[in-house]
Design an enzyme around this catalytic site. Structure first.
Site, short mmCIF file in Angstrom:
data_model
loop_
_atom_site.label_atom_id
_atom_site.label_comp_id
_atom_site.label_asym_id
_atom_site.label_seq_id
_atom_site.Cartn_x
_atom_site.Cartn_y
_atom_site.Cartn_z
N HIS B 57 3.92 12.56 51.41
CA HIS B 57 3.68 13.92 51.91
C HIS B 57 2.19 14.27 51.86
O HIS B 57 1.83 15.45 51.97
CB HIS B 57 4.46 14.93 51.08
N HIS B 219 11.96 14.76 54.65
CA HIS B 219 12.30 13.34 54.49
C HIS B 219 13.15 12.88 55.67
O HIS B 219 13.78 11.84 55.61
CB HIS B 219 13.08 13.11 53.19
#
Lengths: 331, 331
Positions: B57, B219
């Site tokens: 991320h 995700h």
């Protein structure tokens, strides 16, 4: 093609509207001429620093407008040079009596249009000099270029000359410095995947599922060869070796390293590649004295990266370290 | 899968080696425990601010370590929670006697591991509080989450509480502020394309050539629906409407807007989307008083974006504006 756009013809002007809304305190955007200008400029007595080129490489150049870097950026359509009238308007806007330095990436369309704009500006009484950046060692001539393409070194020239102009260097000194930085820099890139130009609607480069392009240009121009995907350490070597050799960087010398993402490559991979590059330079006895890692000169959504090495002298390092306050580069 | 990696198992630690080499003056990296720590910390008397989560991320969280934001980030493997021992080591490292505030995104693995670490830390005499971020309005429960997922608001909580901690607010006040910011924020995202997890080697989400996912998780978790690609103005509306409605943002109110790229989306498209979002908020009578546009909470190479809106009060705006000096956020 899946993109966040409305009409492909409106991409650049709509993005510039977003830029204006996101940075009202820093940037003034002339939508009609597609210019991004520093708020509060021109700065009396300071050389006006101007760059530009086709859109699709953001944050280059519009994200580098601000104190310590550019006074203005002219945006063409995607991968298309700005026209002379645009550039002329920008040159007039940033001239504060000390003249204007144009930083131009070596693509034939850009070179011609910036040259024509310079002539027009001189006719209006604006002194104009140009620094041409041609740092890509991959190929000698290319699709849109006679001679080497201008890539990552452009960011270094804009930062270093930007600081020097802020410091009060005059037009000739800024020009000479820009040429020194451009001359002491070399770059090369790798594409893992193609970019897609909105108006074209399909990938520019047709790469197979395990195929990559070594030495790719920032518009997807062919590089040195296509080959199979390899581990990061091998890909890093395929950038480090030609760049170091072309720059004739010797054991014991210092380098500023710019590891750049081409748009579609995550930070995780960029830092991993930077680790490989750093390790390999160390093995060659090259001392990495400064570094920049991130996606600063992109090729739309292209997955890939480029490596730029600069052999810096002390003034270049001092101006590299000097404060900069732009949307994309700030320290 | 085409990525700049060596062995998928080594991606995170090799990237952290790059982070350490790129930011030696700002960050201290504990490679064994995969911690990124602020150089010169802990700061005596200051609440220690700690976050973390799965890698992939970036720049969240490691790029947000530094004065005015986090004291440490714990990095798990890609899309995998850090383990309690790591988090415990980070908590001990950042405690300067004023206690530690953990900022945790609401994913079941993260929540459990941060809870366990907090218990262990309390056993070592470290006072620990936790702010849970659960701002994604797309779905109620998800693949890895009971309740709403934590996404973009995490960046806002880290920035605002980071400034407040720097200002000397104590642990209870920082915790209350973090809960206020998290409670006043809502988000939602759109994926145009899937990410690819290195260890999996194939796209997480199987989207058709013209198919997109509205409400996607960071995700690749399913969102509200799949649909055909649409113009940017329609996609912006599909983010603005649910976020504004869930936050119950009324005509005449103010908003901080965070338009975030998910990794594979170029800046040109992000600014274009920001223009659409800004225009639509204006039509609803919402005044955009602050904004942040860029790829700050990514999902590897996912093409897509997310919108986060915060209803700010005066102290939040003051701390948002306060100086921050991290690799990814600096002003």
């Amino acid at each position: 093609m899946k993109k966040f756009i409305n009409d492909p013809a409106d991409v650049v002007v709509e993005a510039l509207q977003g830029v204006a809304l996101a940075h009202p305190d820093r940037l003034r955007v002339d939508l009609e001429r597609q210019l991004v200008l520093r708020v509060g400029g021109p700065v009396p007595g300071k050389v006006g620093l101007l760059s530009g080129g086709g859109a699709g490489h953001e944050p280059l150049h519009s994200g580098f407008v601000g104190p310590g870097m550019l006074d203005a950026a002219c945006c063409g359509q995607v991968f298309t040079s700005p026209v002379p009238d645009q550039i002329l308007a920008a040159a007039i806007a940033v001239d504060a009596g000390a003249g204007v330095l144009q930083i131009v990436k070596n693509y034939t369309g850009d070179v011609l249009n910036f040259e024509m704009a310079a002539e027009l500006a001189e006719g209006e009484g604006v002194r104009v000099r140009t620094v041409l950046v041609a740092d890509d060692v991959a190929v000698e001539d290319s699709l849109f270029t006679a001679g080497r393409r201008g890539v990552g070194a452009t960011v270094l020239v804009e930062k270093i000359v930007g600081a020097a102009a802020e410091d009060g260097l005059d037009l000739d000194a800024c020009t000479a410095l820009g040429e020194q930085v451009a001359g002491a820099s070399r770059s090369m890139g790798i594409a893992l995947g193609s970019c897609t130009v909105p108006a074209a609607g399909r990938p520019t480069v047709d790469l197979g599922p395990d195929e990559i392009e070594i030495g790719v240009g920032i518009h997807g121009e062919p590089g040195r060869r296509r080959q199979a995907l390899a581990p990061a350490r091998e890909l890093a070597a395929q950038l480090v070796e030609p760049v170091v050799e072309d720059l004739e960087l010797r054991r014991g010398e210092r380098a500023l390293v710019f590891l750049n993402g081409l748009g579609g490559t995550p930070q995780l991979e960029l830092y991993l590649m930077f680790h490989e590059v750093h390790r390999q330079l160390k093995e060659r006895g090259v001392d990495v004295v400064r570094s920049l890692v991130g996606s600063f000169l992109t090729s739309l959504d292209m997955a890939g990266c480029s490596l730029t090495l600069l052999r810096p002298d002390e003034p270049m390092l001092r101006w590299w370290d000097a404060p900069v306050d732009t949307p994309a580069l700030r320290w």
